[in-house]
Enzyme design. Structure first.
Site, PDB file in Angstrom:
ATOM      1  CG  HIS A  16      -1.036   0.277  -1.460  1.00  0.00           C
ATOM      2  ND1 HIS A  16       0.145  -0.034  -2.093  1.00  0.00           N
ATOM      3  CD2 HIS A  16      -1.297   1.577  -1.811  1.00  0.00           C
ATOM      4  CE1 HIS A  16       0.569   1.009  -2.782  1.00  0.00           C
ATOM      5  NE2 HIS A  16      -0.279   1.993  -2.619  1.00  0.00           N
ATOM      6  CB  SER A  52      -1.686   3.421  -5.220  1.00  0.00           C
ATOM      7  OG  SER A  52      -1.259   4.244  -4.163  1.00  0.00           O
TER       8      SER A  52
END
EC number: 3.4.21.92
Length: 217
Positions: free
Chosen positions: A145, A120
């Site tokens: 993501h 992330s």
């Protein structure tokens, strides 16, 4: 003397933060000099070598520590590289962007290295290092993501928060496109769900520049 005290204070604050994250006690090291012995916690000693650790969740506390250390090391020597070691599952987008902006703001190149996990915002910061100086160790995992979020309250408030999440997604995709060389639409597709990569896959994607098995390799 003042310089050493500043380094100690910064690193002690980071060491305290790492302890509060459940990462255990911080070891001490002792150095010999012509003036006698001097004890450092390990992070103070590594900060003297221009090494910063970004470990654990990305939040305001870790961001403030990393930003402070980046600015301090720039003031010490604006022409010498800074190394940022990352082992993080990600976290706050705003905290991550604060670190990203500071990495671009300071004059020294910021080299990044993933050890363990960069997911992330951790992966985002890994990719934000100076071009040609972004690394991962052989068994590292990198995951990208789209930003996560939730909303509650009145319908109008939920709509406002949804627009903000969409804006952040677009902004993060644009930056990832710039640092990887991938088209924005491909970034958008590839970050629609959790996308895990090995070091070699991250290199091929453009998130890092090299997988390091040994120092100096």
């Amino acid at each position: 003397m003042i310089r050493n005290e500043l380094i100690d204070q910064l690193a002690r604050t980071q060491a305290s933060a790492l302890e509060t994250q459940g990462l255990g006690l911080v070891p001490m090291v002792v150095e010999q000099s012509g003036r006698g012995e001097r004890a450092y916690d390990i992070y103070s000693r590594l900060l003297k070598e221009r090494v910063i650790f970004m470990v654990g969740e990305v939040n305001d506390q870790t961001a403030n520590l990393v930003v402070a250390q980046l600015l301090f090391l720039e003031s010490e020597n604006p022409d010498k590289d800074i190394s940022l070691y990352i082992n993080s599952p990600g976290g706050s987008v705003s905290a991550g962007l604060a670190m990203y902006d500071t990495m671009q703001f300071v004059k020294p190149d910021v080299s990044t290295l993933c050890m363990g996990m960069a997911a992330s915002m951790g992966a985002f910061l890994l990719a934000a290092g100076a071009k040609g100086k972004r690394y991962a160790l052989p068994n590292s995992r990198i995951m990208i993501h789209q930003p996560l979020g939730g909303a509650r309250g009145q319908a109008s408030d939920i709509e406002i928060q949804a627009r903000e999440i969409l804006y952040l997604r677009e902004r993060l995709n644009t930056i990832l496109s710039e640092v990887t060389g991938q088209p924005v639409d491909k970034i958008a597709r590839d970050t629609d769900r959790d996308n895990f990569m090995s070091g070699d896959q991250a290199k091929e994607y453009g998130l890092i520049d090299k997988v390091l098995a040994r120092r100096g390799a």
